[in-house]
Design a protein around this motif. Structure first.
Motif, PDB file in Angstrom:
ATOM      1  N   GLY A 167      49.805 105.004  64.543  1.00 52.19           N
ATOM      2  CA  GLY A 167      50.906 105.172  63.607  1.00 52.19           C
ATOM      3  C   GLY A 167      52.282 105.180  64.226  1.00 52.19           C
ATOM      4  O   GLY A 167      53.153 105.954  63.782  1.00 52.19           O
ATOM      5  N   LYS A 202      46.431  97.665  58.261  1.00 52.14           N
ATOM      6  CA  LYS A 202      45.391  98.663  57.976  1.00 52.14           C
ATOM      7  C   LYS A 202      45.812  99.547  56.807  1.00 52.14           C
ATOM      8  O   LYS A 202      44.993  99.864  55.922  1.00 52.14           O
ATOM      9  CB  LYS A 202      45.130  99.507  59.220  1.00 52.14           C
ATOM     10  CG  LYS A 202      44.115 100.623  59.008  1.00 52.14           C
ATOM     11  CD  LYS A 202      43.950 101.453  60.266  1.00 52.14           C
ATOM     12  CE  LYS A 202      42.996 102.619  60.025  1.00 52.14           C
ATOM     13  NZ  LYS A 202      42.849 103.469  61.234  1.00 52.14           N
ATOM     14  N   ASN A 203      47.073  99.960  56.772  1.00 52.88           N
ATOM     15  CA  ASN A 203      47.555 100.875  55.742  1.00 52.88           C
ATOM     16  C   ASN A 203      48.420 100.203  54.682  1.00 52.88           C
ATOM     17  O   ASN A 203      48.779 100.835  53.688  1.00 52.88           O
ATOM     18  CB  ASN A 203      48.342 102.019  56.396  1.00 52.88           C
ATOM     19  CG  ASN A 203      47.453 102.868  57.294  1.00 52.88           C
ATOM     20  OD1 ASN A 203      46.477 103.449  56.840  1.00 52.88           O
ATOM     21  ND2 ASN A 203      47.793 102.928  58.581  1.00 52.88           N
ATOM     22  N   ALA A 207      55.563 102.576  65.904  1.00 58.17           N
ATOM     23  CA  ALA A 207      56.151 101.278  66.201  1.00 58.17           C
ATOM     24  C   ALA A 207      57.231 101.476  67.254  1.00 58.17           C
ATOM     25  O   ALA A 207      57.841 102.551  67.355  1.00 58.17           O
ATOM     26  CB  ALA A 207      56.740 100.646  64.941  1.00 58.17           C
ATOM     27  N   ASP A 248      50.227  89.946  57.340  1.00 59.60           N
ATOM     28  CA  ASP A 248      49.196  90.886  56.915  1.00 59.60           C
ATOM     29  C   ASP A 248      47.891  90.104  56.941  1.00 59.60           C
ATOM     30  O   ASP A 248      47.555  89.385  55.996  1.00 59.60           O
ATOM     31  CB  ASP A 248      49.494  91.408  55.511  1.00 59.60           C
ATOM     32  CG  ASP A 248      48.388  92.312  54.973  1.00 59.60           C
ATOM     33  OD1 ASP A 248      47.430  92.577  55.717  1.00 59.60           O
ATOM     34  OD2 ASP A 248      48.476  92.737  53.813  1.00 59.60           O
ATOM     35  N   ILE A 260      53.755  97.225  67.449  1.00 62.64           N
ATOM     36  CA  ILE A 260      53.189  98.302  66.639  1.00 62.64           C
ATOM     37  C   ILE A 260      51.827  98.733  67.167  1.00 62.64           C
ATOM     38  O   ILE A 260      51.038  97.907  67.656  1.00 62.64           O
ATOM     39  CB  ILE A 260      53.082  97.887  65.156  1.00 62.64           C
ATOM     40  CG1 ILE A 260      52.729  99.095  64.273  1.00 62.64           C
ATOM     41  CG2 ILE A 260      52.095  96.746  64.963  1.00 62.64           C
ATOM     42  CD1 ILE A 260      52.884  98.846  62.794  1.00 62.64           C
ATOM     43  N   ASP A 262      51.664  96.827  59.474  1.00 58.21           N
ATOM     44  CA  ASP A 262      50.510  97.715  59.564  1.00 58.21           C
ATOM     45  C   ASP A 262      49.549  97.282  58.464  1.00 58.21           C
ATOM     46  O   ASP A 262      49.563  97.817  57.351  1.00 58.21           O
ATOM     47  CB  ASP A 262      50.951  99.170  59.371  1.00 58.21           C
ATOM     48  CG  ASP A 262      49.783 100.150  59.391  1.00 58.21           C
ATOM     49  OD1 ASP A 262      48.634  99.707  59.591  1.00 58.21           O
ATOM     50  OD2 ASP A 262      50.020 101.355  59.186  1.00 58.21           O
ATOM     51  N   THR A 289      55.525 105.670  61.908  1.00 55.53           N
ATOM     52  CA  THR A 289      55.549 104.817  60.721  1.00 55.53           C
ATOM     53  C   THR A 289      55.467 105.620  59.424  1.00 55.53           C
ATOM     54  O   THR A 289      55.771 105.089  58.352  1.00 55.53           O
ATOM     55  CB  THR A 289      54.404 103.797  60.780  1.00 55.53           C
ATOM     56  OG1 THR A 289      53.160 104.484  60.923  1.00 55.53           O
ATOM     57  CG2 THR A 289      54.598 102.851  61.956  1.00 55.53           C
ATOM     58  N   MET A 344      49.005 100.353  65.349  1.00 53.50           N
ATOM     59  CA  MET A 344      48.567 100.715  64.003  1.00 53.50           C
ATOM     60  C   MET A 344      47.658 101.940  64.014  1.00 53.50           C
ATOM     61  O   MET A 344      47.748 102.801  63.138  1.00 53.50           O
ATOM     62  CB  MET A 344      47.839  99.535  63.352  1.00 53.50           C
ATOM     63  CG  MET A 344      48.737  98.425  62.863  1.00 53.50           C
ATOM     64  SD  MET A 344      47.837  97.209  61.875  1.00 53.50           S
ATOM     65  CE  MET A 344      46.837  96.418  63.125  1.00 53.50           C
ATOM     66  N   GLU A 345      46.758 102.017  64.984  1.00 50.54           N
ATOM     67  CA  GLU A 345      45.764 103.095  64.990  1.00 50.54           C
ATOM     68  C   GLU A 345      46.418 104.461  65.103  1.00 50.54           C
ATOM     69  O   GLU A 345      45.993 105.423  64.465  1.00 50.54           O
ATOM     70  CB  GLU A 345      44.779 102.885  66.146  1.00 50.54           C
ATOM     71  CG  GLU A 345      43.867 101.694  65.958  1.00 50.54           C
ATOM     72  CD  GLU A 345      42.976 101.835  64.733  1.00 50.54           C
ATOM     73  OE1 GLU A 345      42.550 102.975  64.425  1.00 50.54           O
ATOM     74  OE2 GLU A 345      42.705 100.815  64.074  1.00 50.54           O
TER      75      GLU A 345
END
Length: 877
Positions: A501, A453-454, A503, A405, A496, A451, A519, A498-499
């Protein structure tokens, strides 16, 4: 490179007598001359091992080596303390023998060697076998809650706390030290609102040291401490009324072979105490002491199978008082009244028993083991049989996958255990920061993505079918899991987006399958959305890289030769689609690891083979197929790379071998269509074997490698000069005003900060520059003193340090090897210099840096103009 001191002649400013009285010096008119101190001859930016360096390692050990225990009759729970660093307090509910949780203490709160309890107020107190000694206060909570750290009393004089007794009704506890002489320190426990405080202490005689056990007689106001010494001694101590300190009264020296006292029992009703020895190699003894006369009554010598009596519990509920002594291999039952050995209960996994507790009302005793992992054995007193066993958390073992992270700067390591465990490491402090144990069936964690970001992580399992477990990062906990469809087995790689959502998980199947997983928003569990079955022969997906902005992912197979399959991710819940594939050359099999350079659209794959290779691949723009550019054969013993990492600043890749002697290899990508180049490699220590996963922290550019060991190790490495404060020692030959600080730069990139530190064990900051944009190429970067803080610096003759830090991984500063102690480094995020550097690590590194300074010319004392005497007289008209 040499020390250069250009000392010029001193100009003398001549002051003439003036007729205006005393003249004070005008500092602006003082004449100054330029000098140098430091190193001004450039070295090289080809650092040893190309800056690859192992810095430290962290063992993710769990709850091992129980060394202290207390029983809480209010909640019917026990608290066990470990000898780990830091210590851990584990709470166990005794009614159903369930582990309720644990608290890992703060750094330095290590080796919990003794404990007492205040059940009315709901606190336990653990003494640390540290210097200085600490008393850690633990809130017990109710019968379902985990324990909570509620404070710490750090002692000023007493160290190595190894024994304890308490009178909770009076509100005091007494802790004995293992120093020589021993000290008994008295602590006021406090209540719900007040913290424990030190009341006073009694220093014993010099030979009365190493106090490893104690018993208390509150009605008499006395305690008895056993000395773990070559001549066993029992020391009688008056507790002191109210806030009066304890005092030594007298001592008994025991007989020959009655040495190394480590366990004790007391029966205040009958007025006797018993002390057990721990002297491996000689038969152990239990000595009976008459407390009324304070004299030795008798002793019993045990058989050779009863080794090291380190703990004991007392049962007065039977006709004859019974004592149960824990040894290395058994629990020994003793009739204390008649001083006879009744029986012994042999143990298996719960060996080396070092702490114990008893609940005569329920008829059970519990013994804790000093093992890895720690264990607690339950004994039924009625028939002296083993009634159960509980294994503590073994820690994160066999680390098999990792992810970072990068926002919160935590690393997450998944274990190949059943069920799986996920350990968390704080990258800012490089400390173990908790773990999550998964549910049954969520075994053998084999791939992971974060992820950041979240605030979630996703771990894939090496099971049939595969599962994807969602973990919330703050608070660190399991959210839910997704079981994939039949045949979507053994998830070996993941990527992944991330933007958007999603994986993507690759299966170790024939042919390989790419499973697309949503995700899930917030704490919703992940969902399977689609899957892509690859072509025949594109089997056993082992590695994955992704360019989420471009919308593509590439998967490497475990085949021989290896195949790189390019896929289009697909919008929304649409399945991914196969674009095409590249089959590598013969001798390039089993693509276990890969990295991507998005700036150059290149991928680098490591072959899990003997010998190993790194293959450079043009990933292809748009729907263009990937193509092989070239490869490099690694050196002898650099086999089986299983982990690949990439530094986007330098463009270099790093491959880590899954071997008994782990190795980290640095790869230069090669320009254009040139093949990659091996430029350096280092070996890891023998205990950090089978490195199997890892990541790079983009803030410090340090590398973290997880090892497939029991327990798991995490190794921290550097591969550049970023993430350090580094310095070179120089000699200031005379008093002078520093005008500027200079550092040689080979490459004009990044930003730097420069500073001056004083010498001594604790190096004090004298001056620091602001942030300097580095525009110097093969030249000195100069920081004027006046532009830094403070704006002027006057140095006296002596030793000083020129320090610097940089925010790029490119090889900017200039190095030469010096003698040990010529330099130092401190691990530090890029930013302001700290005021004190107490823990700098000395090196033989010399960096090309120097100061310019000017020496003030002595100012002669002006000659005062004589003042005429006053005139006294009369004026007449």
């Amino acid at each position: 490179m040499k020390l250069k001191l250009n000392i010029s002649a001193l100009l003398i400013l001549i002051m003439f007598p003036l007729n205006i009285g005393y003249i004070y010096p005008d500092t602006e008119s003082i004449k100054l001359n330029a000098m140098k101190a430091g190193y001004d001859i450039p070295g090289t930016n080809h650092y040893p091992h190309e800056a690859l360096q192992r810095i430290a390692s962290l063992s993710l050990k769990g709850e091992y080596d129980f060394t202290s225990a207390v029983f809480d009759p209010v909640t019917n729970c026990a608290l066990f303390g470990t000898s780990t660093s830091p210590g851990i307090v584990v709470k166990i509910r005794l009614s159903d023998f369930q582990r309720l949780g644990a608290i890992k203490l703060n750094k330095g709160e290590d080796d919990l060697a003794c404990a007492v309890i205040d059940p009315d107020h709901g606190f336990a107190y653990f003494g640390t076998n540290t210097t200085p000694g600490k008393i850690i206060r633990i809130a017990i909570g109710n019968s379902n809650d985990p324990p909570v750290r509620a404070g710490c009393l750090q002692l000023s004089l007493e160290q190595k706390i190894t024994s304890a007794v308490a009178d909770p009704d009076a509100g005091y506890a007494w802790f004995g030290t293992s120093t020589k002489p021993g000290i008994v320190v008295k602590i006021a426990l406090g209540d719900d609102l007040t913290s424990p405080v030190r009341v006073g202490a009694a220093t014993l005689n010099f030979v009365e040291g190493d106090l490893k056990c104690a018993v208390i007689d509150p009605p008499s106001g006395l305690a008895y401490f056993g000395a773990c010494s070559s001549t066993g001694r029992i020391i009688k101590v008056a507790l002191g009324e109210n806030d009066a300190p304890p005092t030594r009264i007298s001592a008994i020296s025991l007989n020959a072979n009655e040495n190394y006292i480590q366990s004790a029992l007391i029966d205040t009703a009958s007025g006797f105490a018993w002390f057990g020895t721990s002297h491996p190699g000689t038969p152990e003894n239990i000595i009976k002491i008459d407390l009324t006369t304070f004299s030795r009554v008798t002793a019993i010598t045990l058989p050779s199978s009863d080794i090291s009596l380190k703990t004991a519990v007392f049962d007065a509920s039977t006709t004859s008082a019974m004592g149960y002594f824990g040894s290395v291999y058994n629990v020994v039952k003793i009739d204390l009244d008649n001083m006879t050995r009744i029986d012994a209960l042999n143990v298996t996994n719960e060996y080396n028993l070092t702490c114990s507790l008893i609940d005569p009302a329920t008829g059970f005793a519990w013994f804790g083991s000093k093992t890895q992992p720690a264990r607690v054995m339950k004994i039924a007193l009625s028939d002296f049989t083993k009634a159960g066993s509980l294994t503590a958390d073994p820690g994160e073992i066999y680390l098999n996958c990792a992810a970072i992270d990068s926002v919160k700067r935590y690393g997450y390591f998944g274990s190949n255990a059943s069920p799986g465990e996920i350990g968390r490491v704080d990258l800012s402090t490089f400390e173990h920061a908790g773990y999550v144990r998964l549910e049954s069936g969520e075994d053998n964690l084999s791939c992971a993505v974060v992820d950041s970001k979240n605030g979630y992580a996703f771990f894939g399992t090496d099971t049939s079918p595969g599962r994807v477990i969602k973990i919330k990062l703050d608070p660190f906990q399991r959210i839910g899991a997704l079981e994939l469809s039949s045949g979507e087995n053994n998830l070996k790689c993941a990527a992944i987006d991330m933007e958007n959502g999603y994986a993507y998980f690759g299966t170790n199947s024939s042919p390989g399958i790419i499973v697309k997983v949503s995700t899930g928003t917030g704490d919703n569990p992940p969902e399977r959305t689609a899957a892509l079955v690859l072509n025949e022969g594109e089997n056993n997906l082992r590695s994955a890289i992704i360019d989420e902005e471009a919308g593509y992912a590439w998967f490497g197979t475990g085949t021989n030769p290896g195949i790189v399959v390019k896929t289009l991710l697909g919008a929304g819940n649409s399945p991914p689609s196969r674009i095409g594939a590249l089959t590598l050359d013969p001798g390039e099999p089993d693509l276990r690891c890969a990295v991507i350079d998005k700036n150059t659209n290149l991928g680098f794959w490591g072959t899990y083979s003997f010998p190993a290779r790194v293959v450079k691949v043009n990933l292809g723009m748009g729907n263009a197929l990937p193509s092989r550019i070239g490869g490099v054969l690694l050196d002898t013993n650099e086999d089986l790379p299983r982990t690949a990492l990439f530094d986007p600043q330098s463009g270099c890749a790093f491959f880590v071998t899954y071997t008994t002697i782990g190795r980290v290899i640095k790869i230069n990508p090669g320009t254009g269509n040139n093949p990659p180049i091996r430029i350096a490699g280092i070996e890891l220590p023998s205990e950090e074997k089978f490195p199997s996963c890892g990541f790079i922290d983009p803030v410090t550019s340090r590398m973290y490698i997880g090892c497939y060991t029991y327990p798991g190790y995490v190794t921290m490495l550097s591969f550049s000069q970023k993430g350090f404060i580094k310095a070179t020692k120089f000699q200031m030959p005379e008093k002078g005003y520093v005008t500027d600080v200079n550092l040689y730069s080979h490459i004009s990139t990044g930003t730097l900060q420069l500073s001056l530190y004083g010498s001594g064990e604790e190096k004090n900051l004298i001056w620091q520059s602001g942030v300097l944009n580095n525009t110097s190429r093969n030249d000195f970067l100069t920081a004027p003193i006046i532009s830094g803080n403070p704006a002027s610096v006057l140095l006296n003759p002596g030793e000083y340090w020129l320090a610097w830090q940089i925010d790029t991984t490119l090889p900017v500063p200039s190095y030469a090897q010096g003698t040990p102690g010529a330099g130092f480094y401190v691990l530090r995020d890029y930013g302001d210099f700290p005021g004190i550097l107490p823990s700098a690590i000395l090196t033989d590194e010399i960096w090309t840096e120097y100061i310019n300074y000017e020496t003030p010319t002595p100012t002669p004392t002006p000659t005062p103009t004589p003042t005429p005497p006053p005139y006294f007289g009369f004026m007449s008209y």
